[in-house]
Design an enzyme around this catalytic site. Structure first.
Site, short mmCIF file in Angstrom:
data_model
loop_
_atom_site.label_atom_id
_atom_site.label_comp_id
_atom_site.label_asym_id
_atom_site.label_seq_id
_atom_site.Cartn_x
_atom_site.Cartn_y
_atom_site.Cartn_z
N ARG A 93 -23.73 -3.57 19.63
CA ARG A 93 -23.79 -4.87 19.25
C ARG A 93 -22.76 -4.92 18.08
NH1 ARG A 93 -29.97 -6.99 17.61
NH2 ARG A 93 -30.45 -4.69 18.07
N GLY A 152 -34.73 5.20 24.93
CA GLY A 152 -35.84 4.77 23.82
C GLY A 152 -36.00 5.70 22.73
N LYS A 154 4.59 11.78 -6.49
CA LYS A 154 3.92 12.05 -5.23
C LYS A 154 3.96 13.73 -5.11
CE LYS A 154 5.07 13.74 -0.89
NZ LYS A 154 6.08 14.75 -0.49
#
Length: 457
Positions: free
Chosen positions: A16, A78, A351
């Site tokens: 879902r 399950g 950086k």
């Protein structure tokens, strides 16, 4: 003291969610859901934690590491079937087993401990963590006997009109007597529409055997929220964000607009730091005291000292010292080390560079792959030219050097201590300490030339 164990159910794919990312790995406030659960469970001092994995097993295991042992559920048949996969690690052990789902990121260790204590005090064979729901639609209802023991759990679709009025719901978190749990699991049937083995059936089996089944109701419904779709994920995010922000404010952090401030669950912030709206602090960032962050600032996996100001800027995976001023509109990229009393001004990008104490780049500069000493001044438009298309090279600027505006330093190159670079220079050779380097074409003025160009038009 009774031995205690935990089983974390983290095998489902989560269809879902409609995502390539396995459900329990979806982040809530910057941390995967299952890691929230493991972090809380790990504080309980349990004898053994077993995580049942299935979809994304390697990813889940690499995330949790040695904090848990693992059982693999190859087929998702399950919740009872999932728990059975832990039998090789837990069956036959005496003690209490906590079962919790890996998609319940909001549950707290305090609530789990309260459930365990309640279960052990009553000597129950099973205890259910329940909650009061204003709208219990879709949840299993807890039907109690007159003495408070659980009579049964009734799923919403099977409940009578009277039972649907009950607002105490099953959260899906349980405690069991470990030996009784694995004995009852062998009796669970999959004779249902889905053909799966359901853990709540164990409750009915134990009840029918005359065993005590109790329930402990938590006061906070939201912490029992299970995430099954993106809507619930957003709800969990909102609850966790509020919890995290509240914790920091209680500890002395000023958050001007909590609804528009995002702080990850693993962030640490010192007292009297002020955070303005639109600020996001993610990862495992550590912020000192008396600092000011924001507005509209993004911090990720940074260590930031005391009395530092960062406004309208981005900083990732870097160390930033005390009394530093950054921004507005600066970008501190990974592996940078900004030491104390440094100024990084507007539209400066740093950086993989070290900025020594007291150095400054006030505006419009790129400083990458560089070692900047103390008390260095980088004028407007200073650029370290560190990449030749194949390799990157180091620029070193020693203590006290002054780099004039619009200068290019072509690495590898060293500017010596207290050296000067004239504005507009392009430097490709080392500069000795105390020297002045000028690397630009000599100015030539051609009188009346501009008027000649104009006359041709």
């Amino acid at each position: 003291m009774t031995n205690r164990y935990a089983i974390v159910l983290a095998a489902g794919q989560g269809t879902r969610m409609k995502s390539k990312l396995y459900k329990v790995l979806h982040p809530v406030c910057g941390k995967p859901m299952v890691e929230h659960v493991i972090d809380q469970v790990s504080t309980l001092g349990l004898h053994k934690i077993v995580t049942v994995i299935g979809f994304g097993a390697d990813l889940v295991q690499s995330l949790i590491g040695e904090r848990s042992q693992y059982s693999l559920q190859e087929e998702q048949l399950g919740t009872a079937h999932a728990v059975m996969q832990a039998s090789s690690l837990l069956e036959g052990e005496k003690g209490t087993t906590l079962i919790i789902c890996g998609d319940t990121p909001l549950i707290r260790a305090e609530t789990m401990e309260a459930l365990l204590m309640h279960h052990e005090k009553l000597g129950a064979k099973a205890s259910i963590l329940t909650a009061y729901a204003k709208d219990p639609t879709g949840y299993g209802r807890i039907i109690r006997e007159s003495n408070g023991d659980v009579l049964r759990i009734v799923e919403h679709k099977d409940a009578t009109d009277e039972e649907r009025m009950v607002q105490e719901i099953n959260t899906g978190t349980y405690c069991f007597d470990n030996e009784s749990l694995f004995q009852a699991l062998k009796q669970v049937s999959n004779e249902n529409v889905q053909g799966e083995y359901y853990l709540p059936d164990v409750i009915e089996i134990l009840k029918n055997a005359g065993d005590t089944v109790s329930a402990y109701q938590t006061e906070q419904f939201e912490e029992t929220l299970g995430v099954n779709d993106r809507v619930a994920l957003s709800q969990a995010e909102a609850f966790m964000k509020d919890r995290v922000n509240r914790k920091h404010m209680v500890n002395g952090v000023t958050i001007i607009d909590p609804s528009n401030t995002y702080i990850s669950a693993d962030t640490m912030i010192g007292a009297d730091t002020v955070i303005y709206p639109g600020t996001m602090i993610t990862g495992k960032s550590i912020i000192g005291s008396d600092s000011i962050l924001g507005p509209n600032t993004e911090i990720r996996d940074c260590q930031i000292g005391n009395n530092t100001i960062i406004r309208q800027s981005v900083a990732h995976n870097s160390s930033i010292g005390d009394h530093v001023a950054i921004g507005p509109f600066a970008h501190i990229r990974p592996e940078s080390e900004i030491m104390d009393n440094v100024k990084i001004g507007n539209f400066v990008e740093v950086k993989k560079a070290v900025f020594g104490k007291g150095s400054k780049a006030s505006h419009l500069s790129y400083i990458g792959d560089a070692l900047i000493g103390s008390d260095v001044n980088l004028g407007c438009g200073s650029i370290t030219v560190n990449y030749d298309g194949k390799k990157k090279y180091l620029t070193t600027i020693e203590d006290g050097a002054f780099i004039g505006c619009n200068s290019n330093l072509i690495a590898p190159v060293t500017v010596g201590k207290n050296a000067y670079v004239a504005a507009g220079s392009t430097i490709n050779k080392d500069i000795p300490g105390g020297s002045l380097a000028i690397a630009r074409a000599r100015q030539v003025n051609k009188e009346n030339y501009a008027s000649r160009l104009t006359s041709k038009e």
